[in-house]
Design an enzyme around this catalytic site. Structure first.
Site, PDB file in Angstrom:
ATOM      1  N   TYR A 127     -16.453  16.456 -15.185  1.00 35.80           N
ATOM      2  CA  TYR A 127     -16.983  14.990 -15.431  1.00 35.80           C
ATOM      3  C   TYR A 127     -18.033  14.857 -14.138  1.00 35.80           C
ATOM      4  O   TYR A 127     -17.797  15.263 -12.868  1.00 35.80           O
ATOM      5  CB  TYR A 127     -15.820  13.941 -15.008  1.00 35.80           C
ATOM      6  CG  TYR A 127     -16.233  12.785 -14.537  1.00 35.80           C
ATOM      7  CD1 TYR A 127     -17.136  11.868 -15.436  1.00 35.80           C
ATOM      8  CD2 TYR A 127     -15.906  12.029 -13.310  1.00 35.80           C
ATOM      9  CE1 TYR A 127     -17.855  10.587 -15.199  1.00 35.80           C
ATOM     10  CE2 TYR A 127     -16.398  10.546 -12.967  1.00 35.80           C
ATOM     11  CZ  TYR A 127     -17.298  10.029 -13.906  1.00 35.80           C
ATOM     12  OH  TYR A 127     -17.707   8.879 -13.611  1.00 35.80           O
ATOM     13  N   ASP A 144      -7.260  18.696 -14.612  1.00 34.40           N
ATOM     14  CA  ASP A 144      -7.627  17.146 -14.760  1.00 34.40           C
ATOM     15  C   ASP A 144      -7.278  17.363 -16.524  1.00 34.40           C
ATOM     16  O   ASP A 144      -7.810  17.978 -17.514  1.00 34.40           O
ATOM     17  CB  ASP A 144      -9.272  16.934 -14.778  1.00 34.40           C
ATOM     18  CG  ASP A 144      -9.368  15.869 -14.768  1.00 34.40           C
ATOM     19  OD1 ASP A 144      -8.900  15.189 -15.941  1.00 34.40           O
ATOM     20  OD2 ASP A 144     -10.372  15.141 -14.458  1.00 34.40           O
ATOM     21  N   ARG A 169       0.955  -1.080   0.249  1.00 36.85           N
ATOM     22  CA  ARG A 169      -0.134  -0.300   0.018  1.00 36.85           C
ATOM     23  C   ARG A 169       0.964   1.459  -0.159  1.00 36.85           C
ATOM     24  O   ARG A 169       0.638   2.248  -0.575  1.00 36.85           O
ATOM     25  CB  ARG A 169      -0.997   0.282   1.194  1.00 36.85           C
ATOM     26  CG  ARG A 169      -1.480   1.171   1.327  1.00 36.85           C
ATOM     27  CD  ARG A 169      -3.100   1.165   2.270  1.00 36.85           C
ATOM     28  NE  ARG A 169      -2.880   0.444   3.163  1.00 36.85           N
ATOM     29  CZ  ARG A 169      -2.128   0.547   4.384  1.00 36.85           C
ATOM     30  NH1 ARG A 169      -1.430   1.593   4.451  1.00 36.85           N
ATOM     31  NH2 ARG A 169      -2.188  -0.009   5.463  1.00 36.85           N
TER      32      ARG A 169
HETATM   33  O1  P1T Z   1     -13.467   6.769 -13.288  1.00 36.51           O
HETATM   34  P1  P1T Z   1     -12.380   7.258 -12.902  1.00 36.51           P
HETATM   35  O2  P1T Z   1     -11.091   6.473 -13.312  1.00 36.51           O
HETATM   36  O3  P1T Z   1     -12.414   7.331 -11.438  1.00 36.51           O
HETATM   37  O4  P1T Z   1     -12.052   8.603 -13.421  1.00 36.51           O
HETATM   38  C1  P1T Z   1     -12.822   9.766 -13.045  1.00 36.51           C
HETATM   39  C2  P1T Z   1     -12.601  10.788 -14.232  1.00 36.51           C
HETATM   40  C3  P1T Z   1     -11.884  12.024 -14.010  1.00 36.51           C
HETATM   41  N1  P1T Z   1     -11.739  13.019 -14.824  1.00 36.51           N
HETATM   42  C4  P1T Z   1     -12.278  13.047 -16.048  1.00 36.51           C
HETATM   43  C5  P1T Z   1     -12.183  13.992 -17.075  1.00 36.51           C
HETATM   44  C6  P1T Z   1     -12.994  11.796 -16.322  1.00 36.51           C
HETATM   45  O5  P1T Z   1     -13.651  12.016 -17.639  1.00 36.51           O
HETATM   46  C7  P1T Z   1     -13.179  10.927 -15.359  1.00 36.51           C
HETATM   47  C8  P1T Z   1     -14.251   9.666 -15.832  1.00 36.51           C
HETATM   48  N2  P1T Z   1     -15.012   9.769 -16.819  1.00 36.51           N
HETATM   49  C9  P1T Z   1     -15.977   8.750 -17.151  1.00 36.51           C
HETATM   50  C10 P1T Z   1     -16.037   7.494 -16.764  1.00 36.51           C
HETATM   51  C11 P1T Z   1     -16.662   9.175 -18.472  1.00 36.51           C
HETATM   52  O6  P1T Z   1     -17.194   8.336 -19.154  1.00 36.51           O
HETATM   53  O7  P1T Z   1     -16.676  10.338 -18.981  1.00 36.51           O
END
Ligand code: P1T
Length: 384
Positions: free
Chosen positions: A98, A170, A46
């Site tokens: 998102y 992001d 971890r």
């Molecule tokens: O799904 P995850 O790996 O936890 O990521 C989250 C996330 C963060 N930032 C952006 C810009 C994202 O698009 C996402 C996840 N997005 C999707 C699952 C989607 O279909 O838009």
């Protein structure tokens, strides 16, 4: 080392013990200690794992940062970043996010006393206006999910510096192949490596990079303390995906350009959102800060839910699914899928309407992709 070379070699020296060219999957939870307090640099997976470390060093090199950290998902990475704040601190976030990030802000961190305001992602002065005395973080996604709004990173970085707030970007949609926010003044960059970095829709992961040692130490503490780390296989899959990032991103972009131009001319389509189109509001900023426009497109059909439902059902090569950035083409309906967590009124205000469809354009032959869009859109026109 040039970018394409870093993709294949950064953090990935041949294994010291065996000479293995590919970083081995260190499938172990713990490590032998030679005496009390005498480790060989590894204690417990971890806290640290050599496969994960290779990925962390690789993403840091790709983004031009000193430090990288890997997580079990994009949202886990975001959680570690947000934990550097404390009750009462304020965040200014772009309004293009998102849905899961919005949910994390609204339904998890607000409960613990974080204050959050939203600013128009395409309008840098709006971020300045939204600042408060207790603003500690500015959070942007660019291009945004799903409307591909482009935020001027350099301008927001200046705003952040002047107000002594950290800027977090992001970079999931652009990837470091097309955009490097650290070079434009960001303090940290986050990724859902589930997307283009992994590239094959077979793994969930998240990454963070920074060059600020204090920030890194704090996020590293939370990586271990919260415990949302990727297993070594998942880290390995992302590392393998990254090796082909440059060739994939070029192909995604070529296909997305063809699809955007096709959609723009189609009678069943009201509006196309793609930063590579000259008429897109963010085109000039995108050209300035990105070296390409990547592979995501959203568009609004002339009809509403029924039209979107019929269009998505009739697709044969594009698959109706959440997520993006894999080699295969996906189509998604943001209003009830990726952005369902945003209350309807707010969602519509942000432009996520009933007629909106999002495409993650894959790297199949573009002729097949266009034929698929064409046959499904033609059916819509015939039904109208
Ligand atoms: O799904 P995850 O790996 O936890 O990521 C989250 C996330 C963060 N930032 C952006 C810009 C994202 O698009 C996402 C996840 N997005 C999707 C699952 C989607 O279909 O838009």
């Amino acid at each position: 080392m040039k970018f394409e070379t870093k993709l294949i070699h950064a953090g990935q020296e041949p294994d010291k013990q065996t000479g293995a060219v590919i970083v081995p999957v260190y499938q172990t939870s713990t490590y032998k200690q030679d005496a009390i307090g005498k480790t060989r640099g590894w204690e417990y997976s971890r806290t640290g794992n050599p496969t994960r470390k290779a990925l962390e060093d690789c993403i840091a090199a790709l983004e031009g940062a000193k430090y990288g950290l890997a997580f079990a998902s994009g949202l886990a990475a975001e959680t570690a970043v947000l934990n550097i704040l404390k009750t009462g601190d304020h965040i200014v976030a772009g309004d293009g996010l998102y849905g899961g990030t919005y949910r994390l802000f609204e339904k998890v961190f607000k409960k613990w006393g974080l204050k959050i305001s939203y600013a128009d992602s395409a309008n840098p002065p709006a971020f300045k206006k939204a600042l408060k005395k207790n603003t500690k973080l500015i959070w942007i996604e660019t291009p945004t999910n799903p409307l591909l709004a482009v935020t001027d990173i350099r301008k927001i970085a200046d705003t952040a510096k002047n107000s002594k707030a950290f800027l977090v970007v992001d970079n999931t949609f652009a990837t470091p192949h097309f955009q490097r926010p650290m070079e434009l003044g960001a303090d940290a960059v986050v990724h859902s490596s589930t997307k283009y970095l992994g590239g094959h829709s077979d793994v969930i992961g998240g990454l963070v990079v920074t060059s600020n040692t204090k920030l890194y130490e704090s996020m590293k503490f939370y990586q271990n303390a919260l415990g949302a780390v990727p297993g070594p296989w998942d880290a390995w899959l992302v590392l393998r995906g990254i090796k082909t990032l440059a060739v994939r991103m070029k192909a995604h972009e070529t296909n997305a350009n063809i699809a955007a131009v096709f959609l723009k001319k189609h009678n069943a389509v009201k509006k196309v959102y793609y930063p590579g189109l000259k008429e897109h509001e963010g085109y000039e900023t995108a050209r300035k800060q990105m070296s390409g426009f990547a592979g995501m497109i959203s568009f609004e059909l002339k009809g509403r839910f029924k039209a979107a439902d019929a269009f998505l059902k009739n697709l044969k090569v594009f698959t109706l699914a959440e997520s993006l950035g894999g080699v295969e083409s996906l189509a998604c309906y943001p209003a009830t899928m990726t952005h369902a967590e945003i209350p309807e009124k707010e969602r519509i205000k942000r432009g996520i309407t009933e007629g909106l469809v999002r495409l993650s354009v894959g790297i199949e032959n573009p002729d097949d992709l266009i034929s698929d869009l064409k046959q499904s859109l033609s059916k819509l026109l015939r039904q109208a």
